[in-house]
Design a protein around this motif. Structure first.
Motif, PDB file in Angstrom:
ATOM      1  N   ALA A 153       7.395   0.099   0.752  1.00 21.96           N
ATOM      2  CA  ALA A 153       8.105  -1.269   0.897  1.00 21.96           C
ATOM      3  C   ALA A 153       7.098  -2.390   0.808  1.00 21.96           C
ATOM      4  O   ALA A 153       6.201  -2.837   1.515  1.00 21.96           O
ATOM      5  N   PRO A 154       6.964  -3.049  -0.462  1.00 19.36           N
ATOM      6  CA  PRO A 154       5.865  -3.928  -1.007  1.00 19.36           C
ATOM      7  C   PRO A 154       5.863  -5.245  -0.143  1.00 19.36           C
ATOM      8  O   PRO A 154       4.882  -5.774   0.117  1.00 19.36           O
ATOM      9  N   LEU A 155       7.022  -5.607   0.249  1.00 22.52           N
ATOM     10  CA  LEU A 155       7.340  -6.830   1.454  1.00 22.52           C
ATOM     11  C   LEU A 155       6.439  -6.520   2.571  1.00 22.52           C
ATOM     12  O   LEU A 155       5.791  -7.620   3.262  1.00 22.52           O
ATOM     13  N   VAL A 156       6.511  -5.544   3.328  1.00 26.22           N
ATOM     14  CA  VAL A 156       5.524  -4.998   4.338  1.00 26.22           C
ATOM     15  C   VAL A 156       4.034  -5.097   3.970  1.00 26.22           C
ATOM     16  O   VAL A 156       3.449  -5.538   4.877  1.00 26.22           O
ATOM     17  N   THR A 157       3.807  -4.383   2.836  1.00 22.96           N
ATOM     18  CA  THR A 157       2.381  -4.391   2.373  1.00 22.96           C
ATOM     19  C   THR A 157       1.891  -5.868   2.343  1.00 22.96           C
ATOM     20  O   THR A 157       0.832  -6.107   2.661  1.00 22.96           O
ATOM     21  N   ALA A 158       2.657  -6.627   1.906  1.00 22.75           N
ATOM     22  CA  ALA A 158       2.394  -8.230   1.758  1.00 22.75           C
ATOM     23  C   ALA A 158       2.370  -8.834   2.840  1.00 22.75           C
ATOM     24  O   ALA A 158       2.010 -10.103   3.060  1.00 22.75           O
ATOM     25  N   GLN A 159       2.933  -8.300   4.116  1.00 25.82           N
ATOM     26  CA  GLN A 159       2.855  -8.916   5.436  1.00 25.82           C
ATOM     27  C   GLN A 159       3.733  -9.912   5.490  1.00 25.82           C
ATOM     28  O   GLN A 159       3.745 -10.898   6.355  1.00 25.82           O
ATOM     29  N   LEU A 160       5.011  -9.811   4.859  1.00 24.55           N
ATOM     30  CA  LEU A 160       6.084 -11.182   4.819  1.00 24.55           C
ATOM     31  C   LEU A 160       7.195 -10.860   5.779  1.00 24.55           C
ATOM     32  O   LEU A 160       7.680  -9.885   5.887  1.00 24.55           O
TER      33      LEU A 160
END
Length: 286
Positions: A153-160
């Protein structure tokens, strides 16, 4: 106030950079794409970061409205994002059909199983999906399937967050930056009532009819003979008159419902989950 705005923009730029770095680190990725803002922005960002080393995958089944599928394909074409349409068969799974609290798990398990197969066949390294930071506070049984299939989940990795993703989509001039949320058609069917092609079609046609009447943010909740209509609260004043009642009834009742009711609380995401926990839910009669 101006300084606070600048700081917010700097924070968002840092998160955007973190997202790109996370995507580049994956090397190659299949993106689970639904046509909603989150997955569409993820597909866009992955294409920007990885080029042809990414592929968006959209699952086509009776639970996806035809208009949503067409819009998703159009967006990918507009942005030259590589796309493959997969025919998924969750409706053939009895565990999915019976429509308990784990329905979404079985749907996503089917999607990620097929994506895993496609990943191996095409030589991609990872599967990614559009979970954002806000999703962790909601009932999302599909996330368990994502974990089991090692989807990232890249969007979570980026804290978005959801609002930040919309802002980044606006800054990228993406046409669906402000697109209303749209869960699958099966989410409109009351827990315990079997999911069938017929009731999915009833919901799809009913919501399309409401869109034609000028109501964009709607849900038609399927309770057997009863259709419970949710309309965005800001649109309720326009709906609350006799001529509009008659138009709504004339549009929905012929689809196979005996009763049509307007929910006075208006549209709210996941209202079917109000009945959870589901330990007392038994399958409704077909």
């Amino acid at each position: 106030m101006h300084l606070a705005y600048n700081q917010k923009q700097m924070d968002l730029a840092a998160k955007s950079a973190k997202l790109r770095a996370a995507l580049e680190e994956l090397g190659s990725v299949l993106v689970a794409y639904s046509g909603g803002t989150d997955s569409a922005y993820l597909a866009y960002a992955a294409h920007q970061a990885l080029g042809e080393k990414m592929l968006a995958i959209i699952a086509d089944s009776p639970s996806l409205p035809r208009a949503e599928l067409a819009a998703a394909i159009a967006f990918a074409s507009e942005r030259s994002i590589p796309l493959q349409v997969l025919q998924t068969a969750e409706l053939e799974n009895h565990d999915y059909q019976r429509n308990d609290a784990r329905r979404c798990f079985h749907c996503k398990d089917e999607l990620f199983t097929q994506m895993d197969r496609a990943r191996l066949e095409r030589g991609f390294q990872h599967i990614a999906y559009g979970r954002n930071l806000d999703d962790d506070s909601k009932f999302r049984p599909g996330q368990q399937a994502a974990v089991q299939h090692h989807a990232v989940a890249p969007l979570v990795t980026a804290q978005l967050t959801k609002s930040e993703i919309r802002q980044l989509a606006r800054e990228a001039n993406l046409s669906l930056a402000d697109k209303p949320a749209s869960a699958c058609l099966a989410s409109r069917i009351e827990y315990g009532r079997p999911v069938t092609r017929e009731n999915l079609s009833q919901v799809e046609q009913a919501e399309a009819a409401l869109h034609t009447l000028g109501f964009q943010q709607v849900r038609v909740r399927h309770h057997g003979d009863l259709a419970r209509v949710e309309i965005a609260r800001e649109d309720l004043p326009r709906a609350l008159n006799l001529s509009v009642f008659e138009a709504i009834t004339a549009a929905i009742k012929p689809l196979g419902f005996l009763y049509v009711t307007l929910d006075t609380e208006g549209y709210r995401a996941g209202s079917m989950n109000d009945v959870l926990p589901t330990s007392s839910i038994i399958p409704a009669a077909r």
